[in-house]
Design a protein around this motif. Structure first.
Motif, PDB file in Angstrom:
ATOM      1  N   GLY A   1      25.096  28.389  32.068  1.00  0.00           N
ATOM      2  CA  GLY A   1      25.309  29.143  33.176  1.00  0.00           C
ATOM      3  C   GLY A   1      26.629  29.366  33.588  1.00  0.00           C
ATOM      4  O   GLY A   1      27.512  28.862  32.995  1.00  0.00           O
ATOM      5  N   PRO A   2      26.737  30.037  34.937  1.00  0.00           N
ATOM      6  CA  PRO A   2      28.163  30.110  35.338  1.00  0.00           C
ATOM      7  C   PRO A   2      28.714  28.972  35.319  1.00  0.00           C
ATOM      8  O   PRO A   2      28.336  27.605  35.898  1.00  0.00           O
ATOM      9  CB  PRO A   2      27.871  30.854  36.645  1.00  0.00           C
ATOM     10  CG  PRO A   2      26.620  31.438  36.597  1.00  0.00           C
ATOM     11  CD  PRO A   2      25.639  30.646  35.584  1.00  0.00           C
ATOM     12  N   PHE A   3      30.047  28.852  34.967  1.00  0.00           N
ATOM     13  CA  PHE A   3      30.868  27.533  35.336  1.00  0.00           C
ATOM     14  C   PHE A   3      31.073  26.990  36.756  1.00  0.00           C
ATOM     15  O   PHE A   3      31.481  28.137  37.478  1.00  0.00           O
ATOM     16  CB  PHE A   3      32.093  27.696  34.441  1.00  0.00           C
ATOM     17  CG  PHE A   3      32.973  26.356  34.240  1.00  0.00           C
ATOM     18  CD1 PHE A   3      32.453  25.521  33.090  1.00  0.00           C
ATOM     19  CD2 PHE A   3      34.151  25.997  34.535  1.00  0.00           C
ATOM     20  CE1 PHE A   3      33.019  24.325  32.962  1.00  0.00           C
ATOM     21  CE2 PHE A   3      34.491  24.812  34.592  1.00  0.00           C
ATOM     22  CZ  PHE A   3      34.137  24.057  33.562  1.00  0.00           C
ATOM     23  N   PRO A   4      30.840  25.867  36.882  1.00  0.00           N
ATOM     24  CA  PRO A   4      30.905  25.592  38.315  1.00  0.00           C
ATOM     25  C   PRO A   4      32.143  25.378  39.259  1.00  0.00           C
ATOM     26  O   PRO A   4      32.096  25.264  40.222  1.00  0.00           O
ATOM     27  CB  PRO A   4      29.987  24.142  38.580  1.00  0.00           C
ATOM     28  CG  PRO A   4      30.372  23.765  37.213  1.00  0.00           C
ATOM     29  CD  PRO A   4      30.342  24.767  36.146  1.00  0.00           C
ATOM     30  N   LEU A   5      33.031  25.750  38.286  1.00  0.00           N
ATOM     31  CA  LEU A   5      34.578  25.571  39.036  1.00  0.00           C
ATOM     32  C   LEU A   5      35.227  26.855  38.601  1.00  0.00           C
ATOM     33  O   LEU A   5      35.145  27.611  37.686  1.00  0.00           O
ATOM     34  CB  LEU A   5      35.418  24.315  38.124  1.00  0.00           C
ATOM     35  CG  LEU A   5      34.868  23.238  38.200  1.00  0.00           C
ATOM     36  CD1 LEU A   5      35.516  22.259  37.179  1.00  0.00           C
ATOM     37  CD2 LEU A   5      34.839  22.465  39.709  1.00  0.00           C
ATOM     38  N   ASP A   6      36.109  27.244  39.523  1.00  0.00           N
ATOM     39  CA  ASP A   6      36.912  28.361  39.550  1.00  0.00           C
ATOM     40  C   ASP A   6      38.069  28.183  38.295  1.00  0.00           C
ATOM     41  O   ASP A   6      38.895  27.258  38.893  1.00  0.00           O
ATOM     42  CB  ASP A   6      37.485  28.989  40.623  1.00  0.00           C
ATOM     43  CG  ASP A   6      36.250  29.451  41.650  1.00  0.00           C
ATOM     44  OD1 ASP A   6      35.226  29.904  41.191  1.00  0.00           O
ATOM     45  OD2 ASP A   6      36.358  29.317  42.594  1.00  0.00           O
TER      46      ASP A   6
ATOM     47  N   GLU B   1      40.084   8.976  39.234  1.00  0.00           N
ATOM     48  CA  GLU B   1      41.188   7.941  39.484  1.00  0.00           C
ATOM     49  C   GLU B   1      42.173   8.326  38.513  1.00  0.00           C
ATOM     50  O   GLU B   1      43.433   8.329  38.749  1.00  0.00           O
ATOM     51  CB  GLU B   1      40.630   6.601  38.938  1.00  0.00           C
ATOM     52  CG  GLU B   1      39.822   6.004  40.144  1.00  0.00           C
ATOM     53  CD  GLU B   1      39.131   4.621  39.541  1.00  0.00           C
ATOM     54  OE1 GLU B   1      39.740   3.981  38.618  1.00  0.00           O
ATOM     55  OE2 GLU B   1      38.109   4.562  40.125  1.00  0.00           O
ATOM     56  N   ALA B   2      41.890   9.001  37.373  1.00  0.00           N
ATOM     57  CA  ALA B   2      42.822   9.303  36.351  1.00  0.00           C
ATOM     58  C   ALA B   2      43.749  10.572  36.551  1.00  0.00           C
ATOM     59  O   ALA B   2      44.745  10.611  36.174  1.00  0.00           O
ATOM     60  CB  ALA B   2      42.193   9.463  34.852  1.00  0.00           C
ATOM     61  N   ALA B   3      42.882  11.443  37.223  1.00  0.00           N
ATOM     62  CA  ALA B   3      43.510  12.769  37.479  1.00  0.00           C
ATOM     63  C   ALA B   3      43.243  13.171  39.063  1.00  0.00           C
ATOM     64  O   ALA B   3      42.249  14.251  39.155  1.00  0.00           O
ATOM     65  CB  ALA B   3      43.181  13.939  36.421  1.00  0.00           C
ATOM     66  N   PRO B   4      43.727  12.795  39.899  1.00  0.00           N
ATOM     67  CA  PRO B   4      43.284  12.769  41.455  1.00  0.00           C
ATOM     68  C   PRO B   4      43.264  14.317  41.869  1.00  0.00           C
ATOM     69  O   PRO B   4      42.577  14.749  42.784  1.00  0.00           O
ATOM     70  CB  PRO B   4      43.989  12.047  42.386  1.00  0.00           C
ATOM     71  CG  PRO B   4      45.038  10.938  41.478  1.00  0.00           C
ATOM     72  CD  PRO B   4      44.789  11.696  39.879  1.00  0.00           C
ATOM     73  N   GLU B   5      44.246  15.259  41.208  1.00  0.00           N
ATOM     74  CA  GLU B   5      44.370  16.540  41.561  1.00  0.00           C
ATOM     75  C   GLU B   5      43.526  17.570  40.872  1.00  0.00           C
ATOM     76  O   GLU B   5      43.436  18.511  41.083  1.00  0.00           O
ATOM     77  CB  GLU B   5      45.920  16.859  41.180  1.00  0.00           C
ATOM     78  CG  GLU B   5      46.190  16.996  39.601  1.00  0.00           C
ATOM     79  CD  GLU B   5      46.252  15.734  38.869  1.00  0.00           C
ATOM     80  OE1 GLU B   5      46.344  16.023  37.862  1.00  0.00           O
ATOM     81  OE2 GLU B   5      46.341  14.581  39.483  1.00  0.00           O
ATOM     82  N   ALA B   6      42.856  16.960  39.864  1.00  0.00           N
ATOM     83  CA  ALA B   6      42.033  17.769  39.113  1.00  0.00           C
ATOM     84  C   ALA B   6      40.717  18.198  39.698  1.00  0.00           C
ATOM     85  O   ALA B   6      40.170  17.584  40.620  1.00  0.00           O
ATOM     86  CB  ALA B   6      41.263  16.930  37.888  1.00  0.00           C
ATOM     87  N   ASP B   7      40.144  19.548  39.362  1.00  0.00           N
ATOM     88  CA  ASP B   7      38.932  20.138  40.029  1.00  0.00           C
ATOM     89  C   ASP B   7      38.003  19.529  39.072  1.00  0.00           C
ATOM     90  O   ASP B   7      37.927  19.692  37.763  1.00  0.00           O
ATOM     91  CB  ASP B   7      39.231  21.714  40.025  1.00  0.00           C
ATOM     92  CG  ASP B   7      38.271  22.316  40.935  1.00  0.00           C
ATOM     93  OD1 ASP B   7      37.458  21.653  41.534  1.00  0.00           O
ATOM     94  OD2 ASP B   7      38.206  23.510  40.865  1.00  0.00           O
ATOM     95  N   LEU B   8      36.858  18.886  39.729  1.00  0.00           N
ATOM     96  CA  LEU B   8      35.809  18.470  38.925  1.00  0.00           C
ATOM     97  C   LEU B   8      34.648  18.743  39.437  1.00  0.00           C
ATOM     98  O   LEU B   8      34.375  19.010  40.532  1.00  0.00           O
ATOM     99  CB  LEU B   8      36.064  16.896  38.857  1.00  0.00           C
ATOM    100  CG  LEU B   8      37.356  16.178  38.116  1.00  0.00           C
ATOM    101  CD1 LEU B   8      37.488  14.894  38.426  1.00  0.00           C
ATOM    102  CD2 LEU B   8      37.656  16.637  36.632  1.00  0.00           C
ATOM    103  N   ALA B   9      33.594  18.702  38.580  1.00  0.00           N
ATOM    104  CA  ALA B   9      32.073  18.968  39.396  1.00  0.00           C
ATOM    105  C   ALA B   9      31.195  18.357  38.130  1.00  0.00           C
ATOM    106  O   ALA B   9      31.478  18.271  37.031  1.00  0.00           O
ATOM    107  CB  ALA B   9      31.765  20.473  39.316  1.00  0.00           C
ATOM    108  N   LEU B  10      29.968  17.821  38.702  1.00  0.00           N
ATOM    109  CA  LEU B  10      28.942  17.445  37.913  1.00  0.00           C
ATOM    110  C   LEU B  10      27.784  18.506  37.588  1.00  0.00           C
ATOM    111  O   LEU B  10      27.556  19.157  38.725  1.00  0.00           O
ATOM    112  CB  LEU B  10      28.303  16.054  38.392  1.00  0.00           C
ATOM    113  CG  LEU B  10      29.057  14.960  38.207  1.00  0.00           C
ATOM    114  CD1 LEU B  10      28.259  13.704  38.781  1.00  0.00           C
ATOM    115  CD2 LEU B  10      29.294  14.378  36.676  1.00  0.00           C
TER     116      LEU B  10
END
Length: 179
Positions: free
Chosen positions: A87-92, A122-131
């Motif tokens: 479905g739609p990707f949860p991140l822009d 921890e590895a990429a604190p600036e990354a936009d992430l979602a489960l």
């Protein structure tokens, strides 16, 4: 039961060659029906008959090891899970959108996905992430999918747990097949 999608990890890279026509034949000969592969990276849709997810995953792991003489791990996902992931990707995606990809790292369980999320933060604190279910969603600039800190994290984690990464576009295509 509805269709199941199998994701083979680590095929057609690093000298592990599995032709999709051979994979289809192997699974069809094992009694699975409506076997269809997508791309050469080990994405298979099949009708499992009365077998459940884990039963199909275990049986396919056995078939692959017997056929290729080495372990080729798989992850099995239900049609319902694939429709959700496709479905739609949860991140822009950042601008310019055309220069970025949405990726999903598929995990064995939601608990493993949660652990991977914590490591990714921890590895990429600036990354936009979602489960999303059993998958960690993340974004990478085109051309950096092997050098990005999250890619490196996933490569190191793949040695410790069963995970595999796919482009969101692949999940969209698989969702259209299982519907």
């Amino acid at each position: 039961m509805s269709k199941i999608v199998l994701f083979l990890r680590g095929v057609n890279v690093g000298g592990v060659k599995v032709l999709m026509k051979d994979l289809s034949a192997l699974l069809a000969n094992a009694g699975y029906t409506q076997v269809r592969t997508l791309l050469a990276s080990g994405n298979v849709v099949l009708d499992p008959g009365d077998a459940g997810l884990l039963e199909v995953q275990q049986r396919c792991n056995e078939l692959l090891e017997a056929e290729y003489g080495r372990s080729i791990p798989t992850l099995a996902y239900s049609a319902k899970e694939i429709i959700q992931l496709g479905g739609p990707f949860p991140l822009d995606l950042p601008e310019p959108v055309a220069e970025h990809h949405g990726y999903l790292t598929l995990c064995e369980s939601q608990a493993h996905a949660q652990q991977l999320l914590e490591l990714a933060r921890e590895a990429a604190p600036e990354a936009d992430l979602a489960l999303t279910g059993r998958a960690l969603c993340w974004i990478v600039r085109k051309g950096q999918s092997t050098t990005d800190p999250l890619s490196k994290l996933h490569t190191s984690q793949a040695r410790k747990q069963l995970i595999t990464t796919r482009n969101h576009n692949t999940l969209v295509k698989l969702a259209s097949i299982v519907q």
